[in-house]
Design a protein around this motif. Structure first.
Motif, PDB file in Angstrom:
ATOM      1  N   ARG A   8       1.955  -7.025 -13.633  1.00  0.00           N
ATOM      2  CA  ARG A   8       1.511  -5.937 -12.919  1.00  0.00           C
ATOM      3  C   ARG A   8       1.082  -6.402 -11.140  1.00  0.00           C
ATOM      4  N   ARG A   9       1.425  -5.617 -10.286  1.00  0.00           N
ATOM      5  CA  ARG A   9       1.177  -6.107  -8.920  1.00  0.00           C
ATOM      6  C   ARG A   9       0.783  -4.474  -8.277  1.00  0.00           C
ATOM      7  N   ALA A  10      -0.378  -5.374  -7.948  1.00  0.00           N
ATOM      8  CA  ALA A  10      -0.793  -4.225  -6.989  1.00  0.00           C
ATOM      9  C   ALA A  10      -0.597  -3.500  -5.236  1.00  0.00           C
ATOM     10  N   LEU A  11       0.295  -2.938  -5.151  1.00  0.00           N
ATOM     11  CA  LEU A  11       0.782  -3.114  -3.899  1.00  0.00           C
ATOM     12  C   LEU A  11      -0.291  -1.675  -2.751  1.00  0.00           C
ATOM     13  N   ALA A  12      -0.750  -2.041  -2.047  1.00  0.00           N
ATOM     14  CA  ALA A  12      -1.063  -1.315  -0.413  1.00  0.00           C
ATOM     15  C   ALA A  12      -0.965  -1.719   0.702  1.00  0.00           C
ATOM     16  N   GLY A  13      -0.528  -1.218   1.541  1.00  0.00           N
ATOM     17  CA  GLY A  13      -0.910  -1.756   3.173  1.00  0.00           C
ATOM     18  C   GLY A  13       0.434  -1.938   3.572  1.00  0.00           C
ATOM     19  N   PRO A  14       0.591  -3.059   4.314  1.00  0.00           N
ATOM     20  CA  PRO A  14       2.246  -3.476   4.468  1.00  0.00           C
ATOM     21  C   PRO A  14       2.671  -4.378   3.530  1.00  0.00           C
ATOM     22  N   SER A  15       2.543  -4.898   2.626  1.00  0.00           N
ATOM     23  CA  SER A  15       3.495  -5.122   1.830  1.00  0.00           C
ATOM     24  C   SER A  15       3.421  -4.198   1.171  1.00  0.00           C
ATOM     25  N   LEU A  16       3.393  -3.156   0.547  1.00  0.00           N
ATOM     26  CA  LEU A  16       3.647  -1.835  -0.072  1.00  0.00           C
ATOM     27  C   LEU A  16       4.785  -1.545   0.998  1.00  0.00           C
ATOM     28  N   LEU A  17       4.954  -1.261   2.480  1.00  0.00           N
ATOM     29  CA  LEU A  17       5.629  -0.826   2.820  1.00  0.00           C
ATOM     30  C   LEU A  17       6.336  -1.960   3.164  1.00  0.00           C
ATOM     31  N   THR A  18       6.949  -2.845   3.388  1.00  0.00           N
ATOM     32  CA  THR A  18       8.000  -4.309   2.856  1.00  0.00           C
ATOM     33  C   THR A  18       8.679  -3.792   2.513  1.00  0.00           C
ATOM     34  N   LEU A  19       7.851  -3.820   0.554  1.00  0.00           N
ATOM     35  CA  LEU A  19       8.729  -3.352  -0.419  1.00  0.00           C
ATOM     36  C   LEU A  19       9.410  -2.244  -0.324  1.00  0.00           C
ATOM     37  N   LEU A  20       9.249  -1.425  -0.039  1.00  0.00           N
ATOM     38  CA  LEU A  20       9.818   0.113   0.230  1.00  0.00           C
ATOM     39  C   LEU A  20      10.968   0.382   1.162  1.00  0.00           C
ATOM     40  N   PHE A  21      10.667  -0.509   2.239  1.00  0.00           N
ATOM     41  CA  PHE A  21      11.606  -0.944   3.537  1.00  0.00           C
ATOM     42  C   PHE A  21      13.071  -1.350   2.351  1.00  0.00           C
ATOM     43  N   GLY A 111       1.690  -0.434  -7.062  1.00  0.00           N
ATOM     44  CA  GLY A 111       0.219   1.029  -7.556  1.00  0.00           C
ATOM     45  C   GLY A 111      -0.141   1.524  -6.139  1.00  0.00           C
ATOM     46  N   VAL A 112      -0.074   2.728  -5.853  1.00  0.00           N
ATOM     47  CA  VAL A 112      -0.437   2.773  -4.445  1.00  0.00           C
ATOM     48  C   VAL A 112      -1.672   4.158  -4.605  1.00  0.00           C
ATOM     49  N   ASP A 113      -3.542   3.497  -4.448  1.00  0.00           N
ATOM     50  CA  ASP A 113      -4.184   4.459  -4.189  1.00  0.00           C
ATOM     51  C   ASP A 113      -4.759   4.954  -5.720  1.00  0.00           C
ATOM     52  N   GLY A 114      -4.408   3.639  -7.079  1.00  0.00           N
ATOM     53  CA  GLY A 114      -5.018   4.310  -8.310  1.00  0.00           C
ATOM     54  C   GLY A 114      -4.063   4.918  -8.858  1.00  0.00           C
ATOM     55  N   SER A 150       8.078   6.665   1.936  1.00  0.00           N
ATOM     56  CA  SER A 150       7.242   6.712   1.372  1.00  0.00           C
ATOM     57  C   SER A 150       6.178   5.963   0.905  1.00  0.00           C
ATOM     58  N   ALA A 151       5.073   4.943   1.697  1.00  0.00           N
ATOM     59  CA  ALA A 151       4.317   4.925   1.543  1.00  0.00           C
ATOM     60  C   ALA A 151       3.018   5.910   1.861  1.00  0.00           C
ATOM     61  N   ALA A 152       3.195   6.630   3.036  1.00  0.00           N
ATOM     62  CA  ALA A 152       2.550   8.247   3.059  1.00  0.00           C
ATOM     63  C   ALA A 152       2.876   9.091   1.644  1.00  0.00           C
ATOM     64  N   VAL A 153       4.109   8.572   1.462  1.00  0.00           N
ATOM     65  CA  VAL A 153       3.830  10.487   0.861  1.00  0.00           C
ATOM     66  C   VAL A 153       3.382   9.743  -1.068  1.00  0.00           C
ATOM     67  N   LEU A 154       3.097   8.492  -1.312  1.00  0.00           N
ATOM     68  CA  LEU A 154       2.732   8.327  -2.519  1.00  0.00           C
ATOM     69  C   LEU A 154       1.357   8.296  -2.006  1.00  0.00           C
ATOM     70  N   THR A 155       0.857   7.690  -0.881  1.00  0.00           N
ATOM     71  CA  THR A 155      -0.713   7.611   0.080  1.00  0.00           C
ATOM     72  C   THR A 155      -1.055   9.590  -0.461  1.00  0.00           C
ATOM     73  N   GLY A 156      -0.069  10.374  -0.595  1.00  0.00           N
ATOM     74  CA  GLY A 156      -0.447  12.012  -0.097  1.00  0.00           C
ATOM     75  C   GLY A 156      -0.703  12.139  -1.557  1.00  0.00           C
ATOM     76  N   MET A 157      -0.151  11.884  -1.878  1.00  0.00           N
ATOM     77  CA  MET A 157       0.962  12.612  -3.742  1.00  0.00           C
ATOM     78  C   MET A 157      -1.019  11.698  -4.573  1.00  0.00           C
ATOM     79  N   ALA A 158      -1.210  11.161  -4.831  1.00  0.00           N
ATOM     80  CA  ALA A 158      -1.650   9.963  -5.053  1.00  0.00           C
ATOM     81  C   ALA A 158      -3.822  11.010  -5.325  1.00  0.00           C
ATOM     82  N   ALA A 159      -4.015  12.088  -4.857  1.00  0.00           N
ATOM     83  CA  ALA A 159      -5.383  12.545  -5.288  1.00  0.00           C
ATOM     84  C   ALA A 159      -4.499  13.562  -6.043  1.00  0.00           C
TER      85      ALA A 159
END
Length: 173
Positions: A8-21, A111-114, A150-159
């Motif tokens: 399991r990897r908890a992804l956030a910030g720049p590392s998530l962006l790099t993987l998603l790109f 994971g993004v924001d839980g 995609s990172a911004a979209v996932l962050t916006g959808m998390a709540a």
């Protein structure tokens, strides 16, 4: 079933962006394609209706623009549209051991924001983002031209996902 049980990897910030790109393609999607409305079981349908009530009016700066046919199981933002489908069947890659090991170049879990997601690059350049470890499968489809957001979209959808879709195991269908 926990798709992240081995690594399991908890992804956030720049590392998530790099993987998603890396996973994301660059072609554009056909915005005129019809959206197939899922047909979830009764329990999942209730969860999806609850999610529909708390979805954001804007997602990464894009206004809500629901696709046709209108349904409590689908939503959309912008043009070309980011499409949400709730109550889909489990994606086959969700149980693929290559994904769990991190050996699939076109699919990663994180994971993004839980909220845990399976992120799959499609041959047409779209990116499919599907919730994992929740009582319903919720999928976001990003057209090829939007995959770098995609990172911004996932962050916006998390709540909304955390509020309406309980942690647990979704129906296998």
């Amino acid at each position: 079933m926990n798709i992240f049980r081995h690594r399991r990897r908890a992804l956030a910030g720049p590392s998530l962006l790099t993987l998603l790109f890396t996973v994301a393609g660059c072609s554009s999607a056909d915005d005129g394609a019809a959206v197939t409305v899922p047909t979830p079981d009764a329990k999942t349908a209730r969860i999806c209706r609850n999610l529909h009530e708390v979805l954001p009016k804007k997602l990464d700066g894009r206004s809500r623009n629901d696709p046709e046919p209108r349904s409590a199981y689908t939503a959309g933002w912008g043009s070309p549209a980011i499409i949400l489908r709730c109550g889909i069947t489990r994606p086959p890659k969700m149980i693929d051991p290559k994904v769990a090991r991190g050996d699939d170049p076109d699919a990663i879990g994180g994971g993004v924001d839980g909220v845990d997601w399976l992120m799959e690059k499609q041959g047409d350049g779209t990116l499919h983002l599907t919730t994992a470890n929740r009582e319903a499968y919720v999928q976001l489809v990003l057209p090829g031209g939007l995959t770098d957001d995609s990172a911004a979209v996932l962050t916006g959808m998390a709540a909304a996902v955390k509020k309406a879709v309980p942690v647990g195991t979704a129906s296998m269908t």
